[in-house]
Design a protein around this motif. Structure first.
Motif, PDB file in Angstrom:
ATOM      1  N   ASN A  27     -82.034 -22.205  21.714  1.00  0.00           N
ATOM      2  CA  ASN A  27     -83.092 -21.733  22.971  1.00  0.00           C
ATOM      3  C   ASN A  27     -82.270 -22.410  24.140  1.00  0.00           C
ATOM      4  O   ASN A  27     -82.496 -21.792  25.248  1.00  0.00           O
ATOM      5  CB  ASN A  27     -84.430 -22.255  22.699  1.00  0.00           C
ATOM      6  CG  ASN A  27     -85.071 -21.352  21.878  1.00  0.00           C
ATOM      7  OD1 ASN A  27     -85.298 -20.131  22.174  1.00  0.00           O
ATOM      8  ND2 ASN A  27     -85.892 -21.797  20.903  1.00  0.00           N
ATOM      9  N   GLU A  28     -82.049 -23.824  23.932  1.00  0.00           N
ATOM     10  CA  GLU A  28     -81.485 -24.540  25.307  1.00  0.00           C
ATOM     11  C   GLU A  28     -80.117 -23.780  25.656  1.00  0.00           C
ATOM     12  O   GLU A  28     -79.745 -23.689  26.791  1.00  0.00           O
ATOM     13  CB  GLU A  28     -81.157 -25.879  24.759  1.00  0.00           C
ATOM     14  CG  GLU A  28     -80.743 -26.814  25.997  1.00  0.00           C
ATOM     15  CD  GLU A  28     -80.701 -28.454  25.603  1.00  0.00           C
ATOM     16  OE1 GLU A  28     -80.371 -29.193  26.369  1.00  0.00           O
ATOM     17  OE2 GLU A  28     -80.688 -28.569  24.304  1.00  0.00           O
ATOM     18  N   MET A  31     -80.669 -20.892  27.990  1.00  0.00           N
ATOM     19  CA  MET A  31     -81.129 -21.184  29.185  1.00  0.00           C
ATOM     20  C   MET A  31     -79.955 -21.706  30.103  1.00  0.00           C
ATOM     21  O   MET A  31     -79.790 -21.313  31.265  1.00  0.00           O
ATOM     22  CB  MET A  31     -82.233 -22.446  29.061  1.00  0.00           C
ATOM     23  CG  MET A  31     -83.708 -21.897  28.653  1.00  0.00           C
ATOM     24  SD  MET A  31     -84.961 -23.058  28.969  1.00  0.00           S
ATOM     25  CE  MET A  31     -84.194 -24.475  27.801  1.00  0.00           C
ATOM     26  N   GLN A  34     -77.976 -18.488  30.974  1.00  0.00           N
ATOM     27  CA  GLN A  34     -78.446 -17.739  31.897  1.00  0.00           C
ATOM     28  C   GLN A  34     -77.982 -18.412  33.186  1.00  0.00           C
ATOM     29  O   GLN A  34     -77.640 -17.737  34.404  1.00  0.00           O
ATOM     30  CB  GLN A  34     -79.770 -17.931  31.957  1.00  0.00           C
ATOM     31  CG  GLN A  34     -80.605 -16.961  30.695  1.00  0.00           C
ATOM     32  CD  GLN A  34     -82.240 -16.832  30.705  1.00  0.00           C
ATOM     33  OE1 GLN A  34     -82.739 -17.598  31.364  1.00  0.00           O
ATOM     34  NE2 GLN A  34     -82.649 -16.020  29.626  1.00  0.00           N
ATOM     35  N   ASP A  35     -78.129 -19.729  33.542  1.00  0.00           N
ATOM     36  CA  ASP A  35     -77.701 -20.583  34.751  1.00  0.00           C
ATOM     37  C   ASP A  35     -76.283 -20.383  35.040  1.00  0.00           C
ATOM     38  O   ASP A  35     -75.646 -20.134  36.317  1.00  0.00           O
ATOM     39  CB  ASP A  35     -78.017 -21.976  34.835  1.00  0.00           C
ATOM     40  CG  ASP A  35     -79.510 -22.313  34.728  1.00  0.00           C
ATOM     41  OD1 ASP A  35     -80.014 -21.496  35.303  1.00  0.00           O
ATOM     42  OD2 ASP A  35     -79.928 -23.365  34.283  1.00  0.00           O
ATOM     43  N   LYS A  61     -80.192 -13.922  21.349  1.00  0.00           N
ATOM     44  CA  LYS A  61     -81.650 -13.898  21.729  1.00  0.00           C
ATOM     45  C   LYS A  61     -82.506 -13.170  20.558  1.00  0.00           C
ATOM     46  O   LYS A  61     -83.646 -13.586  20.467  1.00  0.00           O
ATOM     47  CB  LYS A  61     -81.691 -13.025  23.036  1.00  0.00           C
ATOM     48  CG  LYS A  61     -81.394 -13.517  24.423  1.00  0.00           C
ATOM     49  CD  LYS A  61     -81.601 -12.887  25.600  1.00  0.00           C
ATOM     50  CE  LYS A  61     -81.163 -13.476  26.772  1.00  0.00           C
ATOM     51  NZ  LYS A  61     -81.464 -12.620  27.904  1.00  0.00           N
TER      52      LYS A  61
END
Length: 221
Positions: A27-28, A31, A34-35, A61
């Motif tokens: 999950n991390e 994220m 995405q950045d 995902k």
């Protein structure tokens, strides 16, 4: 699941540089990915797990979404205690896992007869932990299996041979069960003081104090 971000950066002058991150929870990692994509400088981005399998953003995902409702992020501590006079063994395991956004702990111990050594008791404890993981419905995931027997960890990791026939049979049964449910075992050695919970469960079993519990750890907060 732990993954590394494999990111290929393209500069305004078309210089290409590849970066590989430290291990992150899936999950991390998503994220952070995405950045990175927001920079507009991403030439290629994928993830690599501990088994050298590569995942696209979409694949990771989907994986995270699928496993959220099933037991995952499984860590199992195990220990075996041996009474040489009675040839009995106390087995203990504590299994930590996540499911539906909550943290759980399963504790289980057992008392078995006709054990010949402390090493065999350790194998029996590992076997019980794997059995409990299967009963939880864990499948096709990496699982951390943590114990304080360096001999067992090195043997099950394939670093040492298993010369004793009795222990080899235990090892074969454990490997077969793990293969059956598609578990990728990650064997870890810890000092005894870091395995106190499983050790206590094994000792309680030798004292004929039987434990079996499953609790929601979030409910204690």
């Amino acid at each position: 699941m732990k993954v590394r971000i494999d990111w290929t950066y393209k500069s305004p002058k078309n210089k290409v540089v590849q970066f590989l991150s430290e291990e992150l929870d899936a999950n991390e990692a998503l994220m952070v990915a995405q950045d990175l994509e927001r920079t507009g400088r991403t030439k290629r981005l994928q993830f690599a797990d501990r088994h050298n399998s590569n995942w696209s953003v979409k694949e990771l995902k989907n994986y995270v979404k699928e496993v959220e409702t099933e037991p995952h992020d499984v860590i199992a501590y195990y220990d075996g205690g041996f009474d040489r006079h009675s040839k009995r063994a106390g087995l203990g395991c504590a299994v930590y896992f996540k499911q539906n956004g909550k943290d759980y702990r399963l504790r289980k111990n057992a008392l078995i007869n006709e054990i010949d050594s402390n090493n065999e008791a350790e194998y029996a404890a590992l076997s019980m932990a794997v059995q409990e993981i299967e009963f939880l419905g864990v499948h096709h995931l990496p699982v951390r299996l943590i114990g304080d027997s360096r001999t067992l960890v090195n043997q099950m990791s394939g670093e040492w041979a298993v010369p004793e026939e009795t222990l080899a049979r235990w090892a074969d049964r454990i490997d077969q069960r793990l293969e059956k449910i598609g578990i990728h075992p990650e064997y870890e050695f810890v000092p005894r003081k870091e395995n106190a919970e499983a050790d206590r469960l094994a000792t309680q079993a030798l004292g004929e104090i039987m434990i079996e519990s499953l609790i929601d750890l979030n409910a204690d907060n």
